[in-house]
Design a protein around this motif. Structure first.
Motif, mmCIF file in Angstrom:
data_model
loop_
_atom_site.group_PDB
_atom_site.id
_atom_site.type_symbol
_atom_site.label_atom_id
_atom_site.label_comp_id
_atom_site.label_asym_id
_atom_site.label_seq_id
_atom_site.Cartn_x
_atom_site.Cartn_y
_atom_site.Cartn_z
ATOM 1 N N ALA A 26 0.836 -1.207 0.000
ATOM 2 C CA ALA A 26 0.000 0.000 0.000
ATOM 3 C C ALA A 26 0.865 1.250 0.000
ATOM 4 O O ALA A 26 0.441 2.309 -0.414
ATOM 5 C CB ALA A 26 -0.922 0.013 1.207
ATOM 6 N N ARG B 66 3.693 5.524 6.518
ATOM 7 C CA ARG B 66 4.201 5.309 5.164
ATOM 8 C C ARG B 66 5.422 6.183 4.942
ATOM 9 O O ARG B 66 5.393 7.378 5.238
ATOM 10 C CB ARG B 66 3.129 5.628 4.124
ATOM 11 C CG ARG B 66 1.974 4.660 4.261
ATOM 12 C CD ARG B 66 0.971 4.773 3.152
ATOM 13 N NE ARG B 66 -0.181 3.931 3.483
ATOM 14 C CZ ARG B 66 -1.233 3.797 2.710
ATOM 15 N NH1 ARG B 66 -1.291 4.418 1.551
ATOM 16 N NH2 ARG B 66 -2.233 3.020 3.081
ATOM 17 N N GLU C 86 6.572 7.975 2.840
ATOM 18 C CA GLU C 86 6.284 8.748 1.626
ATOM 19 C C GLU C 86 7.412 9.737 1.442
ATOM 20 O O GLU C 86 7.566 10.642 2.239
ATOM 21 C CB GLU C 86 4.977 9.545 1.780
ATOM 22 C CG GLU C 86 3.794 8.766 2.280
ATOM 23 C CD GLU C 86 2.977 8.172 1.151
ATOM 24 O OE1 GLU C 86 3.492 8.143 0.015
ATOM 25 O OE2 GLU C 86 1.841 7.732 1.418
ATOM 26 N N HIS D 26 0.158 14.218 2.058
ATOM 27 C CA HIS D 26 0.789 12.998 2.563
ATOM 28 C C HIS D 26 1.588 13.258 3.827
ATOM 29 O O HIS D 26 2.364 14.201 3.900
ATOM 30 C CB HIS D 26 1.733 12.399 1.513
ATOM 31 C CG HIS D 26 1.007 11.817 0.335
ATOM 32 N ND1 HIS D 26 0.703 12.546 -0.780
ATOM 33 C CD2 HIS D 26 0.515 10.565 0.127
ATOM 34 C CE1 HIS D 26 0.053 11.769 -1.651
ATOM 35 N NE2 HIS D 26 -0.083 10.571 -1.124
#
Ligand code: ATP
Ligand code: MG
Length: 476
Positions: free
Chosen positions: A182, A244, A246, A253
């Motif tokens: 994901a 995450r 990112e 995000h």
């Protein structure tokens, strides 16, 4: 919900929250308030001090007459940011825009805030600047309103699910499964990173010798574990932090954010869409009810469409289109997109915004995406080209909810895992759920900060979480 606005305080039984006083306080009531000074104006016979205790956007106006004991010494120590206690009597306020004010009979300072160095002065500060002082920014009007809305939305989420008999399940933060990639993951290790155990050829880190005996990560989603729990409790939800790595510096995000993931047994895609729509409507309604002043503030000062958007969600049925229809609509659009559209491509945020903002002008649910752009666990449709997926797209934000009916057929699921090139071995327990008492089931994921952004009109996701984690950002 009945709010208990007075905190128990045995030492000072009359201490009242300012929200309570502004809403319900009556002239002649004797009260004590404690909070932080927003402004002070000294005049000949009185000083006016605005006190805020975080319970509401508006502060309480305190009038301190010169004849109060210790006036001269204490008033000197009060400036913006100082923490004080005031005892006095409520009186009707002659000033515009406030019903009551507090006439002080005694007051004291807990802590001063030197005006030479206190960074929050009575002027507009940029959100970038406020992020650098995240230990103080919760005391500003905007961030105060954001965090109250965040709290109200959290409570509304729990209320929504609890009223419907969903079990709140706590899924792990440290996990060995990558939930179908994901997002980029953070590794969790017990190794001394200067001397990790290496494989025999010395080329790789040997995670079999690490704390958990295999490589572990911060969880990117609780969905797979939520499915386990749904196969015992029928309806469950998670509400917790996910992570995450990112490396994109966007305004949407974070490296650490909160996700809400309901999972329902005996449920198909239609039921999933209905739940998602009822869920969003409930949260908006509830936040408007709990935080009307804060929402009004966002509408006036941050984004003039906030209240209209909220009514749009509450009052309208969401639009529904299949991915295939959406592509046709995008191909017909009199607009050139940076990323060209054709059947099979993933929708980019410009496409999502065109659909929700320009075309339907309300939240839009897109369903039945091509299998090759969606995760392996989504249920294969009879056309064998698309899966029973749904994304809720919101005006101004794009995707806010992503969900699907899950593949409950063991053979189809095994095929899909193989097709996407995953090793089925670590998924043995996930496949077991299809071996023993499998049922049709569905669920979705909501990025909580995206929701708060959407509700408040705040443009940067870093300003809707108290302590944002993003590349190069972890001071507080
Ligand atoms: P995006 O395309 O925006 O990166 P995604 O496809 O990676 O999203 P999902 O894996 O579907 O997102 O995650 C579920 C929800 O979590 C998303 O709909 C979104 O609201 C939210 N979300 C995803 N990544 C982040 C992030 N880094 N920070 C905050 N919220 C996020
Ligand atoms: Mg992503």
């Amino acid at each position: 919900m009945q709010l208990i606005e007075t905190l128990p305080d045995s030492a000072m039984p009359t201490t009242r929250r300012i929200l309570d006083l502004l809403r319900h306080g009556q002239p002649n009531e004797t009260v004590t308030v404690k909070g932080w000074v927003r402004t002070k104006r000294e005049q000949k016979e009185f000083s006016f001090v605005e006190v805020n205790d975080g319970s509401s956007l508006a502060g309480l106006q305190v009038v301190i007459p010169r004849d109060v004991a210790g006036y001269a010494d204490t008033i000197k120590r009060i400036s913006t940011g100082a923490s004080i206690e005031v005892n006095g009597t409520l009186v009707e306020s002659p000033a515009k825009g406030q019903r009551i004010e507090l006439k002080a009979e005694a007051f004291q300072v807990f802590g001063e805030a030197d005006p030479e160095t206190y960074p929050l002065q009575k002027k507009r500060h940029s959100f970038e600047f406020l992020r650098d002082i995240a230990h103080l920014r919760a005391r500003t009007n905007t961030l105060g309103a954001v965090f109250r809305v965040r709290n109200a939305a959290s409570a509304a989420i729990h209320q929504f699910f609890q009223e419907r008999g969903f079990l709140w399940v706590h899924t792990p933060i440290i996990s060995a499964s990558d939930c179908e990639g994901a997002g980029e993951m953070f590794t969790v290790t017990g190794f001394d990173l200067n001397q990790p155990a290496l494989t025999e050829d010395k080329k790789r880190v040997d995670f079999s010798q690490d704390f958990f005996g295999k490589q572990a990560f911060l969880s990117v989603s609780g969905q797979l574990e939520a499915e386990i729990m749904a196969m015992a409790f029928s309806n469950v939800y998670t509400f917790g932090p996910t992570f995450r790595a990112e490396n994109s510096n966007t305004s949407r995000h974070l490296a650490e954010f909160w996700m809400v993931e309901p999972e329902m047994a005996f449920c198909d895609l239609l039921g999933d869409m209905e739940l998602a729509e009822a869920f969003l409507k409930h949260i908006f309604r509830s936040v408007l009810e709990t935080c009307p002043e804060d929402m009004e503030f966002f509408n006036q000062r941050i984004e003039p469409s906030v209240l209209a958007t909220a009514s749009n969600i509450i009052d309208n049925e969401f639009a529904r289109v299949t991915y295939t229809e959406a592509i046709a609509l995008l191909e017909k659009a009199d607009k050139t997109f940076e990323f060209p559209v054709k059947w099979g491509v993933d929708l980019q945020s410009e496409h999502e915004r065109y659909l929700a903002e320009d075309l339907f002008k309300k939240p839009t649910i897109v369903t039945d995406y091509p299998a090759q752009i969606k995760a392996f666990y989504m249920r294969l449709n009879d056309d064998e080209k698309t899966v029973a997926a749904m994304d809720v797209l919101a005006p101004k934000i794009g995707e806010i909810i992503g969900g699907s009916q899950r593949e409950e057929r063991l053979d189809v699921l095994e095929n899909r895992i193989q097709q996407v090139g995953l090793d089925p071995a670590p998924y043995w327990w996930y496949l077991d759920l299809r071996r023993y008492g499998t049922v049709p089931h569905a669920g979705f994921g909501l990025g909580f900060e995206r929701l708060v952004q959407f509700m408040t009109g705040m443009s940067n996701i870093r300003d809707v979480i108290p302590f944002p984690r993003a590349p190069q950002e972890i001071e507080f």
